[in-house]
Design a protein around this motif. Structure first.
Motif, PDB file in Angstrom:
ATOM      1  N   GLY B   1     -12.377 -14.827  18.589  1.00  0.00           N
ATOM      2  CA  GLY B   1     -13.684 -14.039  18.408  1.00  0.00           C
ATOM      3  C   GLY B   1     -13.676 -12.398  18.527  1.00  0.00           C
ATOM      4  N   GLN B  70       2.780 -12.971  17.635  1.00  0.00           N
ATOM      5  CA  GLN B  70       2.782 -12.292  16.427  1.00  0.00           C
ATOM      6  C   GLN B  70       1.521 -11.106  16.651  1.00  0.00           C
ATOM      7  OE1 GLN B  70       3.666 -12.830  12.747  1.00  0.00           O
ATOM      8  NE2 GLN B  70       2.698 -10.760  13.024  1.00  0.00           N
ATOM      9  N   ASP B  71       0.525 -11.652  17.200  1.00  0.00           N
ATOM     10  CA  ASP B  71      -0.624 -10.827  17.545  1.00  0.00           C
ATOM     11  C   ASP B  71      -0.558  -9.731  18.306  1.00  0.00           C
ATOM     12  OD1 ASP B  71      -3.160 -13.650  17.631  1.00  0.00           O
ATOM     13  OD2 ASP B  71      -2.333 -12.495  16.004  1.00  0.00           O
ATOM     14  N   ASP B  74       1.311  -7.153  16.253  1.00  0.00           N
ATOM     15  CA  ASP B  74       0.460  -6.502  15.195  1.00  0.00           C
ATOM     16  C   ASP B  74      -0.331  -5.194  15.905  1.00  0.00           C
ATOM     17  OD1 ASP B  74      -0.697  -9.027  13.046  1.00  0.00           O
ATOM     18  OD2 ASP B  74       1.084  -7.632  13.053  1.00  0.00           O
ATOM     19  N   THR B 106       8.583  -7.945  12.181  1.00  0.00           N
ATOM     20  CA  THR B 106       7.600  -8.567  11.681  1.00  0.00           C
ATOM     21  C   THR B 106       7.463  -8.418  10.168  1.00  0.00           C
ATOM     22  OG1 THR B 106       6.604  -6.230  11.676  1.00  0.00           O
ATOM     23  CG2 THR B 106       6.061  -7.629  13.745  1.00  0.00           C
ATOM     24  N   GLY B 107       8.224  -7.800   9.668  1.00  0.00           N
ATOM     25  CA  GLY B 107       8.312  -7.249   8.335  1.00  0.00           C
ATOM     26  C   GLY B 107       7.296  -6.309   7.837  1.00  0.00           C
ATOM     27  N   ILE B 108       7.203  -6.166   6.601  1.00  0.00           N
ATOM     28  CA  ILE B 108       5.837  -5.317   6.180  1.00  0.00           C
ATOM     29  C   ILE B 108       4.502  -5.759   6.316  1.00  0.00           C
ATOM     30  CG2 ILE B 108       5.774  -6.056   3.813  1.00  0.00           C
ATOM     31  CD1 ILE B 108       6.013  -2.661   3.728  1.00  0.00           C
ATOM     32  N   GLY B 109       4.407  -7.121   6.680  1.00  0.00           N
ATOM     33  CA  GLY B 109       2.985  -7.507   6.954  1.00  0.00           C
ATOM     34  C   GLY B 109       2.374  -6.899   8.048  1.00  0.00           C
ATOM     35  N   VAL B 112       0.935  -3.654   6.739  1.00  0.00           N
ATOM     36  CA  VAL B 112      -0.242  -3.997   5.881  1.00  0.00           C
ATOM     37  C   VAL B 112      -1.435  -4.043   6.708  1.00  0.00           C
ATOM     38  CG1 VAL B 112      -1.353  -5.636   4.331  1.00  0.00           C
ATOM     39  CG2 VAL B 112       1.103  -4.865   4.010  1.00  0.00           C
ATOM     40  N   ARG B 113      -1.266  -4.723   7.900  1.00  0.00           N
ATOM     41  CA  ARG B 113      -2.418  -5.094   8.546  1.00  0.00           C
ATOM     42  C   ARG B 113      -2.912  -3.915   9.576  1.00  0.00           C
ATOM     43  NH1 ARG B 113       0.117 -10.105   8.408  1.00  0.00           N
ATOM     44  NH2 ARG B 113       1.597  -9.618  10.036  1.00  0.00           N
ATOM     45  N   ALA B 116      -4.880  -2.529   6.786  1.00  0.00           N
ATOM     46  CA  ALA B 116      -6.152  -3.327   6.309  1.00  0.00           C
ATOM     47  C   ALA B 116      -7.221  -3.647   7.429  1.00  0.00           C
ATOM     48  CB  ALA B 116      -5.726  -4.634   5.727  1.00  0.00           C
ATOM     49  N   ASP B 117      -6.734  -3.934   8.658  1.00  0.00           N
ATOM     50  CA  ASP B 117      -7.633  -4.331   9.824  1.00  0.00           C
ATOM     51  C   ASP B 117      -8.467  -3.130  10.070  1.00  0.00           C
ATOM     52  OD1 ASP B 117      -5.608  -6.182  11.902  1.00  0.00           O
ATOM     53  OD2 ASP B 117      -6.668  -6.652   9.933  1.00  0.00           O
ATOM     54  N   LYS B 118      -9.912  -3.366  10.302  1.00  0.00           N
ATOM     55  CA  LYS B 118     -11.025  -2.287  10.470  1.00  0.00           C
ATOM     56  C   LYS B 118     -10.860  -1.828  11.994  1.00  0.00           C
ATOM     57  CE  LYS B 118     -15.205  -2.365   8.421  1.00  0.00           C
ATOM     58  NZ  LYS B 118     -16.456  -2.780   8.337  1.00  0.00           N
ATOM     59  N   ARG B 119     -10.477  -2.835  12.862  1.00  0.00           N
ATOM     60  CA  ARG B 119     -10.142  -2.127  14.171  1.00  0.00           C
ATOM     61  C   ARG B 119      -8.959  -1.689  14.327  1.00  0.00           C
ATOM     62  NH1 ARG B 119     -12.209  -6.904  17.946  1.00  0.00           N
ATOM     63  NH2 ARG B 119     -10.708  -6.033  19.468  1.00  0.00           N
TER      64      ARG B 119
END
Lengths: 375, 121
Positions: B1, B70-71, B74, B106-109, B112-113, B116-119
């Motif tokens: 959420g 993972q989270d 990020d 994590t690699g390049i992912g 990217v996040r 890309a993530d707005k927050r």
């Protein structure tokens, strides 16, 4: 048997979209411009047999219906055309008034080919069907609750439900039931009531907001929908389990296209220029599998040391950069289609990319090298 | 959420003073620190992140990263980039090591996040 075959069509200009005829003997594609080229397979290669030139602006998507043999194209010029091959072998076009004031972004024929869906930047999905009485295509609009550009659409096998992905990070499942042309649909795992434009389900790609949805794909039964997002993620939503969504954040660059190739396997491709396999287990959990190419870098001893790099810089005046990628595609893959087989068991897929090449991947031959491809 | 931030700064500071730096990092990252909205609180979150990241020595980094999911990784990457964006005195070298180690996990992912993530952090 070769694992991949590379096909070129004139200059090395990105192929934005492509679609095959039913027997795969013909191919329609667009080179990032306002024209669609139709090629026929001849011995030793491809022959350009037709140019479909009606759009004023870039063609964003093409879909070739296998049974009725009709081609539908959509463009940034806010129009769609349906193309029918006449007895003289020439393609005759019919303009479809989508009634949108922004670019059309994506188009797909429904499974029974009596409707097609067009996504657009107008925050509308146009569902088009042929009205016999007036001899024209009518577009009905799905608007609520779309708040941003629709980038991708894919049909449920029941010819009624449509999945759509958007730049506001959402995936929608809508009903496109049109009472004038089809019987009332029976209930599915996505719900029982299906009036036109009813929102059956909505998924957010990211609670923190992120990642345009680039592609959506229903599995062959229509019980699951998968999508890829620009936040380097892939997700699957499973209707029978109560719309549970499972998302995998990958370590790769974003994927731009995907398709189911088996009930528990997805193939995705995008900015890393190589198709990647994903496994979906019984609970809907996604895990990454093999890449369809081993990208081994063969470094020559002379070029590998830092000292040599500077020595070369000094001598030549520039860095000796080898810009060639070690993958078959030299640029991002933007479109992937099943070439042979079905979403239940695909045996080959085709990819088109920014390098202007179209590559056909023989999944059965590749399965000998990458075990987890075995169906 | 859509989690609002629930950063317990007192608890985190207490962990830092008792040299439980990795615990402090884990607690911080799981507190949805990117959910902070107003600029003052955002700066406070970044300051706290910086203190934690500087407190953890290079030799402890791999161990810390192996305990993060993972989270959390990020979120960590977002604060590393926030640290590059508004550098604190003498922090860049240390942050570069953090970046290299998180990147190999994590690699390049995750990068990217960050984009890309707005927050954001």
């Amino acid at each position: 048997l070769k694992m991949t075959s590379v096909h070129k069509f004139g200059q090395a200009v990105p192929i934005q979209c492509h679609s095959w005829s039913a027997e795969r003997r013909s191919l329609a594609l667009s080179h990032n411009n306002n024209t669609v080229e139709v090629y026929d397979q001849v011995s030793g290669g491809w022959k350009l047999t037709d140019k479909l030139e009606q759009h004023d602006l870039r063609v964003n998507d093409i879909d070739w219906a296998p049974n009725t043999n009709r081609i539908v194209t959509c463009s940034a010029d806010r129009n769609a055309y349906v193309w029918v091959k006449g007895p003289d072998g020439k393609w005759k076009h019919t303009l479809v008034l989508l009634r949108i004031n922004r670019a059309a972004t994506c188009v797909r024929w429904s499974p029974q080919e009596n409707k097609f869906a067009v996504g657009s930047g107008a925050r509308i999905i146009s569902i088009c069907y042929f009205d016999q009485e007036n001899d024209w295509w009518i577009a009905k609009h799905i608007r609520k609750p779309i708040r941003s550009t629709i980038t991708t659409v894919d049909w449920h096998p029941n010819n009624i439900l449509l999945a759509a992905g958007s730049t506001d990070f959402k995936v929608f499942i809508f009903s496109t039931y049109i009472k004038e042309i089809e019987p009332k649909p029976s209930a599915t795992e996505w719900g029982a009531k299906m009036p036109f434009a009813n929102l059956m389900a909505e998924f957010s790609n990211s609670p923190t907001g992120g990642g345009w949805v680039h592609a959506v794909s229903f599995n062959s039964e229509g019980t699951r929908v998968a999508w890829v997002g620009h936040d380097s993620s892939i997700a699957v939503a499973d209707a029978p389990s109560g719309m549970v969504m499972m998302k995998l954040k990958t370590s790769m660059l974003p994927l731009l296209t995907l398709t189911w190739i088996a009930p528990n396997k997805l193939l995705g491709a995008g900015h890393d220029c190589v198709p990647v396999l994903f496994h979906v287990d019984a609970s809907g959990k996604v895990s990454v599998g093999s890449q369809l190419e081993e990208l081994t870098v063969v470094e020559s001893a002379a070029s590998s040391s830092a000292m040599n790099m500077f020595r070369n810089k000094d001598r030549v005046g520039t860095e000796l950069l080898d810009n060639r990628l070690y993958s078959t595609h030299q640029n991002q893959i933007c479109s992937m289609r099943i070439y042979s087989g079905t979403k239940d068991g695909a045996t080959a897929v085709s990819t088109s990319a920014g390098d202007g090449n179209l590559v056909i991947w023989d999944l059965q031959t590749l399965a000998a090298k990458f075990n987890d491809l075995k169906l | 959420g859509d989690d609002a931030a629930i950063i317990d700064a007192n608890q985190i500071n207490s962990l830092l003073s008792s040299n439980k730096n990795v615990e402090a990092l884990k607690l911080f990252l799981s507190s949805s620190p990117t959910g902070v909205k107003d600029p003052t609180s955002k700066k406070a979150a970044r300051d706290l992140a910086f203190r934690i990241l500087m407190a953890i020595k290079t030799a402890q980094m791999d161990g810390a990263i192996s305990q993060l999911d993972q989270d959390s990784l990020d979120v960590l990457m977002k604060f590393i980039y926030a640290g590059f964006e508004s550098p604190y005195e003498g922090s860049s070298g240390h942050l570069l090591v953090w970046h290299e180690k998180v990147f190999s996990a994590t690699g390049i992912g995750s990068v990217v996040r960050v984009l890309a993530d707005k927050r954001k952090a």
